[in-house]
Design a protein around this motif. Structure first.
Motif, PDB file in Angstrom:
ATOM      1  N   TYR A   1       0.804  -1.222   0.000  1.00 45.05           N
ATOM      2  CA  TYR A   1       0.000   0.000   0.000  1.00 45.05           C
ATOM      3  C   TYR A   1       0.833   1.265   0.000  1.00 45.05           C
ATOM      4  N   ILE A   3       0.293  -1.362  -5.736  1.00 48.45           N
ATOM      5  CA  ILE A   3      -0.951  -1.265  -6.495  1.00 48.45           C
ATOM      6  C   ILE A   3      -1.097   0.127  -7.101  1.00 48.45           C
ATOM      7  N   LEU A   4      -0.733   1.138  -6.337  1.00 47.57           N
ATOM      8  CA  LEU A   4      -0.987   2.480  -6.822  1.00 47.57           C
ATOM      9  C   LEU A   4       0.104   2.994  -7.754  1.00 47.57           C
ATOM     10  N   ILE A  25       0.823   1.600 -10.307  1.00 49.65           N
ATOM     11  CA  ILE A  25       0.217   1.356 -11.617  1.00 49.65           C
ATOM     12  C   ILE A  25      -0.446   2.622 -12.130  1.00 49.65           C
ATOM     13  N   ALA A  26      -1.119   3.317 -11.209  1.00 49.78           N
ATOM     14  CA  ALA A  26      -1.800   4.540 -11.618  1.00 49.78           C
ATOM     15  C   ALA A  26      -0.796   5.558 -12.137  1.00 49.78           C
ATOM     16  N   GLY A  38      -0.426   7.610  -1.024  1.00 48.26           N
ATOM     17  CA  GLY A  38      -0.652   6.846  -2.240  1.00 48.26           C
ATOM     18  C   GLY A  38      -2.036   7.110  -2.799  1.00 48.26           C
ATOM     19  N   GLY A  39      -3.029   7.010  -1.945  1.00 50.03           N
ATOM     20  CA  GLY A  39      -4.407   7.229  -2.375  1.00 50.03           C
ATOM     21  C   GLY A  39      -4.616   8.629  -2.910  1.00 50.03           C
ATOM     22  N   VAL A  69      -3.091   9.183  -6.361  1.00 51.43           N
ATOM     23  CA  VAL A  69      -3.864   8.562  -7.436  1.00 51.43           C
ATOM     24  C   VAL A  69      -5.123   9.367  -7.724  1.00 51.43           C
TER      25      VAL A  69
END
Lengths: 463, 316
Positions: free
Chosen positions: A162, A236-237, A239-240, A287-288, A291
């Motif tokens: 994360y 995962i992020l 990738i964004a 991270g969130g 994105v």
């Protein structure tokens, strides 16, 4: 450079104030205290990461392999776990970052090779290869993490999934920025080669370029970006970071260097803004936020970009539709006049009933009314008191010109493209609205050579 | 190792999930949408969070509905962005799922005080705990996961059985399917709904990694072995079920080689599926890498004259 360090965060704080201010218990001193060295490290590394990812991602996007980043980033997980276990057993600092990243790189490259291998030796398509590598490697990673989680000090390994930008320290910062710099420089140096690879890999290999090597190099850089992004935004992020900025940049331009640059800028800005907002706000993982910022830029670009954005394209489409409707109306009117006068040579302008125009094409009365009103405003046609329609002087000239273009194109298709006269109307209709003046001249020249030239050609078919 | 009924239930739950995923997975692979499972399984996070924040409870039904709804939305948004924005479908998918996932993370973190949702739990699941949570149906005392996944499997079987020819037609020739009156878009969304429902049902139980793997890997392996759709579906189901058993065995056995305790079974099930894929890749009867190599070395390329069978995945 004292001003550099203090004025920019102030600007940042101002930029992000509306967001931060809406927080409960928001306190300006927090912002002041956050303006520390550590925040700088975090913000700058995410921005550098954004630049590198945006650059590499442009090539990925054009190669239609955006999701490769997804697969590669998942493929790094087993490497992290194994590296951790090895270092832990060897008795070193089990969480030493370069070691973990080395493990991540090795397993990422392995995943990459498996992916390319599947693509080259089977008839499975790219998406299957990506999904396969992604899920199997990630599964392995989860299993390995499951095995090592009882080793001492294993907590926190999952932060690679994360991301935990706050944990970036100065040493990591050097790593991240120099790797991001290398990736950016390599993609600038090999720009021409990558461009060729993206647009026509078949041509590239026929010209003797080592396509496989270039492919591996490009995806290797994706792996590098992924690996350095692991800590900042998580696997995962990241990738964004690889997908969203290039996709947003694509809306603004058709020119690859511009797109790559724009994408790097968007990536950098998303990283910068996202990390700062998250640093200024409690409980928002960076991270969130990053994105979401990138996604907001994407959405804005998707709608507002003049070149390929939704609104721009819709407007152009609407304008073209209007133009086509207008031209149909004028040609319809002209052909009515022509039929009336066919025995006595050139048509002259006189009034005709609206019903006749209605019968010329398959348009609804309402549609016709709308086009008529638009043309009346332009002074091309007028409605007489008895409800009949008449072209104005200007409209008559315009109608003659439009009809002439249509006929020229029809004649051209009949004489040069062997299309049956009874079928030519439809085909001509598809291009005549976009005929440019010089093309009309060339048509005239071609027809004159054929001896098919007349000042206002007659329709080759029954009107 | 000694297999207890505990192990058997884990394998059964894994196999049910795997087969339930492999069925729609075959069509996903044929439609070049393999990554959709990955996208949906990440994207449902905000659905879970929203369902929790709205209802304030962790009852499965609300979570299930929220997640499945967001899963279908993922497919719809992807379609919109790639159609209206003229964006490559893979990129559109990537943008949608990462954004939704990020929003989900933010929602969970913002509500951290009230929410006891662990994103890690969503991704890994806890297949090892399945036998503990049981439902009593008549005389039987079945693990809840087995019941739920059994129902999902039956639904998926029913869908594939009832719509077999429509799905086949629209997978191979969407244009023809449209002209014959079977809207390929409708079938696409139906398939996406099935994938979303399966994904959500499965990963509440066993973690999303099984779902992502089982949607793609068995179908890919089957595609390397056969070029016909029905055998492909059967082989995919077989591979899926087998990888569940092998995976659990690996999860128990492998760590002991390193002196560790049993590890995450769902991860190992994905690995087992990957191993089976590797077998098909190397030893596939007609086009395995080693098979071809061996045949070429013997200089007896007899199959050459037989030509390919009816193409299952010839359209590249």
């Amino acid at each position: 450079m004292w001003w550099n360090r203090s004025s920019v965060p102030l600007l940042l704080a101002l930029l992000t104030m509306p967001c931060a201010a809406s927080e409960e218990g928001f306190d300006w001193t927090d912002v002041l205290f956050l303006r520390t060295h550590n925040t700088w490290v975090v913000v700058l590394s995410t921005a550098a990461l954004g630049v590198a990812a945006g650059m590499v991602g442009s090539f990925l996007l054009l190669r239609k392999r955006s999701l490769m980043g997804d697969a590669l980033s998942h493929a790094t997980l087993p490497g992290i776990g194994i590296a951790f276990a090895v270092m832990s057993v060897a008795g070193g600092d089990a969480k030493c970052l370069p070691g973990l990243l080395l493990g991540a790189t090795v397993s990422g490259v392995l995943g990459l090779l498996v992916m390319l291998g599947i693509g080259r030796t089977t008839r499975l398509r790219d998406d299957v290869a990506m999904g396969l590598v992604l899920s199997v490697f990630f599964g392995l990673g989860v299993a390995v993490l499951g095995m090592v989680q009882r080793l001492p000090d294993a907590a926190g390994l999952e932060s690679f999934i994360y991301g935990k930008p706050a944990s970036i320290v100065l040493a990591d910062f050097h790593w991240i920025v120099s790797l991001a710099g290398i990736v950016t420089v390599v993609s600038v140096l090999l720009f021409k080669e990558f461009k060729l690879l993206c647009f026509d890999d078949g041509f590239a290999s026929s010209q003797g370029w080592p396509v496989l090597v270039l492919d591996v190099l490009l995806l290797g850089m994706v792996t590098a970006v992924t690996v350095i992004g692991l800590q900042a935004v998580g696997l995962i992020l990241i990738i964004a970071f690889l997908i969203t900025p290039p996709a947003a940049a694509r809306f603004w331009t058709d020119h690859l260097p511009t797109m790559a640059l724009l994408s790097a800028v968007i990536g950098g800005i998303s990283g910068w803004l996202g990390a700062s907002i998250s640093a200024l706000t409690p409980d928002l993982p960076a991270g969130g936020v990053i994105v979401v910022v990138a996604a907001a830029v994407f959405l804005l670009s998707m709608f507002l970009a003049p070149a390929r954005g939704v609104i721009g394209r819709w407007l152009r489409h609407a304008r073209l539709r209007q133009k086509i409707g207008r031209q149909h109306l004028l040609r319809g009117a002209y052909e009515i006049l022509e039929v009336d006068q066919s025995r006595s040579g050139a048509p002259d302008n006189h009034a005709f009933p609206r019903g006749e125009l209605q019968g010329k094409r398959t348009w609804t009365p309402r549609e016709l009314g709308r086009i008529l009103r638009r043309e009346a405003r332009r002074g091309h046609i007028e409605e007489l008191a008895d409800g009949r329609l008449r072209l104005t002087e200007e409209g008559f000239g315009e109608a003659a010109r439009i009809t002439r273009n249509h006929r020229l194109w029809e004649m051209y298709l009949v004489t040069h493209a062997d299309i049956a006269p009874s079928h030519v109307d439809r085909d001509a209709d598809m291009v005549e609205h976009v005929l440019e003046a010089d093309l009309v001249q060339r048509l005239e020249a071609a027809l004159r050579k054929q001896g098919a030239w007349v000042p206002q050609p007659r329709s080759p078919h029954r009107i | 190792m000694n297999w207890t009924s505990f192990d058997l239930w884990i394998v059964a739950a894994g196999a049910l999930c795997a087969v339930a995923c492999a069925l729609p997975g075959c069509f996903l692979v044929l439609r070049r949408m393999s990554m959709m499972g990955d996208a949906i399984s990440h994207a449902v996070l905000p659905g879970l969070a929203a369902a929790f924040l709205i209802t304030g409870s962790r009852t499965s039904l609300a979570m299930f509905v929220g997640a499945a709804a967001v899963g279908v939305l993922t497919a719809i948004f992807t379609e919109w962005i790639s159609r209206f924005g003229n964006v490559d479908r893979g990129a559109a998918m990537g943008i949608v799922f990462t954004t939704l996932f990020a929003i989900g993370l933010l929602m969970i973190r913002r509500a951290a005080g009230r929410v006891d949702l662990d994103p890690g739990c969503v991704l890994y699941g806890a297949i090892e705990l399945t036998p503990l949570d049981t439902l009593t149906i008549g005389p039987l005392d079945l693990p809840r996961v087995v019941v739920v996944m059994g129902v999902v499997l039956i639904l998926n079987l029913a869908m594939v059985g009832l719509l077999f020819k429509e799905l086949r037609l629209s997978a191979f020739d969407p244009g023809l399917s449209d002209t014959l009156g079977f809207s390929s878009r409708l079938l696409h969304y139906l398939l996406m709904t099935v994938v979303a429902v399966t994904t959500v049902a499965a990963f509440e139980a066993v973690g999303s990694i099984i779902v992502i793997a089982m949607l793609i890997v068995p179908a890919g392996a089957a595609l390397l072995v056969t070029r016909r759709l029905v055998p492909m579906l059967l082989i995919a189901c077989g591979v899926a079920a087998a990888s569940s058993a092998i995976g659990h065995w690996l999860a128990v056995e492998v760590p002991s080689w390193f002196g560790a305790e049993a590890t995450n079974s769902s991860g190992m099930m994905a690995v087992a599926a990957g191993l089976l894929f590797g077998v098909a890749w190397l030893f596939g009867p007609s086009e395995g890498v080693l098979t071809t190599w061996w045949r070429r070395r013997r200089g007896a390329d007899v199959d050459h004259h037989r030509g390919p069978g009816p193409a299952v995945a010839e359209r590249r």
